[in-house]
Design a protein around this motif. Sequence first.
Motif, PDB file in Angstrom:
ATOM      1  N   MET A   1      56.970  -9.940 -37.074  1.00 32.55           N
ATOM      2  CA  MET A   1      56.642  -8.531 -37.286  1.00 32.55           C
ATOM      3  C   MET A   1      55.733  -8.053 -36.170  1.00 32.55           C
ATOM      4  SD  MET A   1      56.166  -8.275 -41.423  1.00 32.55           S
ATOM      5  CE  MET A   1      54.880  -9.506 -41.491  1.00 32.55           C
ATOM      6  N   GLN A   2      55.672  -6.761 -36.003  1.00 33.92           N
ATOM      7  CA  GLN A   2      54.995  -6.170 -34.853  1.00 33.92           C
ATOM      8  C   GLN A   2      53.570  -5.746 -35.204  1.00 33.92           C
ATOM      9  OE1 GLN A   2      58.639  -3.877 -32.702  1.00 33.92           O
ATOM     10  NE2 GLN A   2      58.203  -3.182 -34.764  1.00 33.92           N
ATOM     11  N   LEU A   3      52.789  -6.660 -35.772  1.00 34.73           N
ATOM     12  CA  LEU A   3      51.413  -6.332 -36.121  1.00 34.73           C
ATOM     13  C   LEU A   3      50.552  -7.574 -36.081  1.00 34.73           C
ATOM     14  CD1 LEU A   3      50.604  -6.082 -39.890  1.00 34.73           C
ATOM     15  CD2 LEU A   3      52.745  -7.074 -39.076  1.00 34.73           C
ATOM     16  N   ALA A   4      49.256  -7.344 -35.961  1.00 32.36           N
ATOM     17  CA  ALA A   4      48.251  -8.393 -36.078  1.00 32.36           C
ATOM     18  C   ALA A   4      47.022  -7.770 -36.706  1.00 32.36           C
ATOM     19  CB  ALA A   4      47.909  -8.987 -34.711  1.00 32.36           C
ATOM     20  N   PHE A  17      46.110  -4.038 -35.315  1.00 31.33           N
ATOM     21  CA  PHE A  17      46.717  -3.845 -34.003  1.00 31.33           C
ATOM     22  C   PHE A  17      48.224  -4.005 -34.162  1.00 31.33           C
ATOM     23  CE2 PHE A  17      47.583  -5.972 -29.682  1.00 31.33           C
ATOM     24  CZ  PHE A  17      47.806  -4.762 -29.062  1.00 31.33           C
ATOM     25  N   GLY A  18      48.968  -2.923 -33.953  1.00 28.17           N
ATOM     26  CA  GLY A  18      50.408  -2.989 -34.131  1.00 28.17           C
ATOM     27  C   GLY A  18      51.148  -2.250 -33.034  1.00 28.17           C
ATOM     28  N   LEU A  19      52.407  -2.591 -32.863  1.00 27.98           N
ATOM     29  CA  LEU A  19      53.293  -1.820 -32.012  1.00 27.98           C
ATOM     30  C   LEU A  19      54.446  -1.368 -32.897  1.00 27.98           C
ATOM     31  CD1 LEU A  19      54.289  -2.728 -28.355  1.00 27.98           C
ATOM     32  CD2 LEU A  19      55.297  -0.927 -29.740  1.00 27.98           C
ATOM     33  N   HIS A  20      54.384  -0.140 -33.344  1.00 28.10           N
ATOM     34  CA  HIS A  20      55.334   0.390 -34.325  1.00 28.10           C
ATOM     35  C   HIS A  20      56.581   0.890 -33.596  1.00 28.10           C
ATOM     36  CE1 HIS A  20      51.955   1.155 -37.529  1.00 28.10           C
ATOM     37  NE2 HIS A  20      52.041  -0.098 -37.133  1.00 28.10           N
ATOM     38  N   ASP A  21      57.484  -0.028 -33.368  1.00 28.21           N
ATOM     39  CA  ASP A  21      58.709   0.252 -32.618  1.00 28.21           C
ATOM     40  C   ASP A  21      59.887   0.246 -33.585  1.00 28.21           C
ATOM     41  OD1 ASP A  21      60.985   0.204 -31.047  1.00 28.21           O
ATOM     42  OD2 ASP A  21      60.567  -1.760 -30.154  1.00 28.21           O
ATOM     43  N   PRO A  22      60.509   1.392 -33.837  1.00 25.28           N
ATOM     44  CA  PRO A  22      61.593   1.451 -34.838  1.00 25.28           C
ATOM     45  C   PRO A  22      62.883   0.783 -34.395  1.00 25.28           C
ATOM     46  CG  PRO A  22      61.329   3.581 -33.769  1.00 25.28           C
ATOM     47  CD  PRO A  22      60.201   2.722 -33.283  1.00 25.28           C
ATOM     48  N   THR A  23      63.011   0.422 -33.121  1.00 26.16           N
ATOM     49  CA  THR A  23      64.227  -0.232 -32.643  1.00 26.16           C
ATOM     50  C   THR A  23      64.082  -1.745 -32.544  1.00 26.16           C
ATOM     51  OG1 THR A  23      63.643  -0.064 -30.292  1.00 26.16           O
ATOM     52  CG2 THR A  23      64.782   1.816 -31.298  1.00 26.16           C
ATOM     53  N   GLY A  24      62.846  -2.253 -32.646  1.00 25.15           N
ATOM     54  CA  GLY A  24      62.644  -3.696 -32.519  1.00 25.15           C
ATOM     55  C   GLY A  24      62.979  -4.229 -31.147  1.00 25.15           C
ATOM     56  N   ALA A  25      62.635  -3.485 -30.092  1.00 22.56           N
ATOM     57  CA  ALA A  25      62.931  -3.922 -28.735  1.00 22.56           C
ATOM     58  C   ALA A  25      62.253  -5.264 -28.438  1.00 22.56           C
ATOM     59  CB  ALA A  25      62.474  -2.863 -27.726  1.00 22.56           C
ATOM     60  N   THR A  26      62.806  -5.993 -27.484  1.00 19.91           N
ATOM     61  CA  THR A  26      62.275  -7.305 -27.120  1.00 19.91           C
ATOM     62  C   THR A  26      60.829  -7.191 -26.658  1.00 19.91           C
ATOM     63  OG1 THR A  26      64.471  -8.071 -26.486  1.00 19.91           O
ATOM     64  CG2 THR A  26      62.591  -9.279 -25.595  1.00 19.91           C
ATOM     65  N   GLN A  64      55.098   3.306 -30.925  1.00 19.83           N
ATOM     66  CA  GLN A  64      53.699   3.636 -30.677  1.00 19.83           C
ATOM     67  C   GLN A  64      52.826   2.400 -30.831  1.00 19.83           C
ATOM     68  OE1 GLN A  64      52.913   6.733 -33.573  1.00 19.83           O
ATOM     69  NE2 GLN A  64      53.131   8.318 -32.001  1.00 19.83           N
ATOM     70  N   ALA A  65      51.889   2.250 -29.908  1.00 21.23           N
ATOM     71  CA  ALA A  65      50.854   1.224 -30.058  1.00 21.23           C
ATOM     72  C   ALA A  65      49.758   1.787 -30.957  1.00 21.23           C
ATOM     73  CB  ALA A  65      50.287   0.837 -28.702  1.00 21.23           C
ATOM     74  N   VAL A  66      49.332   0.989 -31.946  1.00 22.41           N
ATOM     75  CA  VAL A  66      48.395   1.474 -32.960  1.00 22.41           C
ATOM     76  C   VAL A  66      47.165   0.565 -32.994  1.00 22.41           C
ATOM     77  CG1 VAL A  66      48.060   1.976 -35.412  1.00 22.41           C
ATOM     78  CG2 VAL A  66      50.280   2.422 -34.337  1.00 22.41           C
TER      79      VAL A  66
END
Length: 530
Positions: A1-4, A17-26, A64-66
Amino acid sequence: MQLAAFYDSAAGTGLYFGLHDPTGATKRFTADHPEANTRAVRLAWDIPAPDMGRPGNRFVLPGQAVWQLLRGDWFDAARIYRDWVRTHARWFPKLGPEGRADTPLWMRELCAWAMTGGPPNQCVPAVLEFAKALGLPVGFHWYNWHQIPFDNDYPHYFPAREGFTAGVQQLQQAGVAVMPYINGRLWDSRDRGTDDWLFSSLARPAATKKQDGEPYLESYGSKETNGQPVRLAVMCPATKLWQERVAGVVGRLLGECGVRAVYIDQIAAAEPVLCFDATHGHPLGGGSWWNEAGYWPMLEAIRRDKPAEVALTTECNAEPFIRWLDGYLTWHWQHDGQVPLFPAVYGGAIQMFGRAYRGGPTKDLALRMKAGQQLVWGEQLGWLEPAIVREPENFAFFSDAVRLRWQLRRYFYAGQMARPPGLEGSVPTVTADWQWSGVWPVTTPAVLTGAWHLPAERRLALLFANVTDTAVTARVRYDLAAEGLSGSRLVRRRWTPQGSSLPEPAASPLDETVTFPPRQVWAWELSAAD
């Protein structure tokens, strides 16, 4: 998942700290110490750009980086991410009052898995004995159902072993859902014994390529008959050849063999490969094409063509494929100090099943720890050898956990995880060798806890599993109002593997001292009286 999340449990505060990317890019997330002997932590997302090496390419951050102040702990971080996922992630499935209507009910309700492999005359009797001993519907993950060796000569799985189709029918008539193994990524570069049969002439153009044009090759310990390592090419999921090849194998298993599920290995386990073959039609290198042009359309086509009562699963739990799959094999959840972050985000959206049950001098305790953790985390239990039925004490604990899950099964597909209850007092810990990779010590509390709720129905289940040989007494405190159960008209039932007690009045907040008997699992179900 794209969070810590980084937090101080005692202070109840930290950083999300997350990167909320709706496409799940590499992308790759790292957390490390840039300098030794400092308290500084470096957090970084490494995101390979699309069309790497092409002049004039451009990069836009996917999503978006959060950065966010976190009040609480890992469960509060999960709620932040869960809220985003349910609104924006393209892979999140549609949920209704009974969870995912596109996942067969038998798969949503299933509580236990057997796992073994080999010829039908060995597998079928053992699995039938396992199913009969449990007395409930079970799944069977069947490895080596094919005549080719494991991790060798892929993807030429047919013909199946003699008697495979008859064995499938016999098992499924007895209430066992059969799920054979296939691989969803690899083509053997020597795909007929030591000969290059179809790899160079057919598969190589559709294999992923490095920047020098050579295919990516992987080895997993399997050997050719001459003793050399089997070298398997990572196929590009954006190619028509590979999409049709995987769909064809699945179609034959469903049409010719009549299985109720197919396991397509590695899709949610292995990281995307940066492919630089321009003939494949996708952006070179990075981006979201691995999903959008690759596995998403591949799985969409398979899902569209399969019968509604068939389930699709894969290995591990990379999130971008959830909408197209019904189950994730979580066999790798084997780490000391792990928390159920993924179930807290995706519980009810996909069924999680399986741990690696292994041997060693502490295997009995390890089995109870794993089964107890699977129960409270909402997983379908097992993925173990059916011969467990020949180990009376181990099977007794395992079957109790399975039967308790069956009593409460709707919580795990129509509900979602709530904050697990904490225990106050002198709660001991236990340590066993889980044997994930060599000696692998894991320590957990003696009493494992979990919580699952049906918010729209104002119902909550608190689960407890004492994995030790001694009774443990502790104080249970739980804020029921935080889960939508407030007021004075509350009732409580106690559930055991055999059934439930009569309802009794309950109050919020819950605050009781409880003695947990050794090697027992049970639950409280709380609900509004009206």
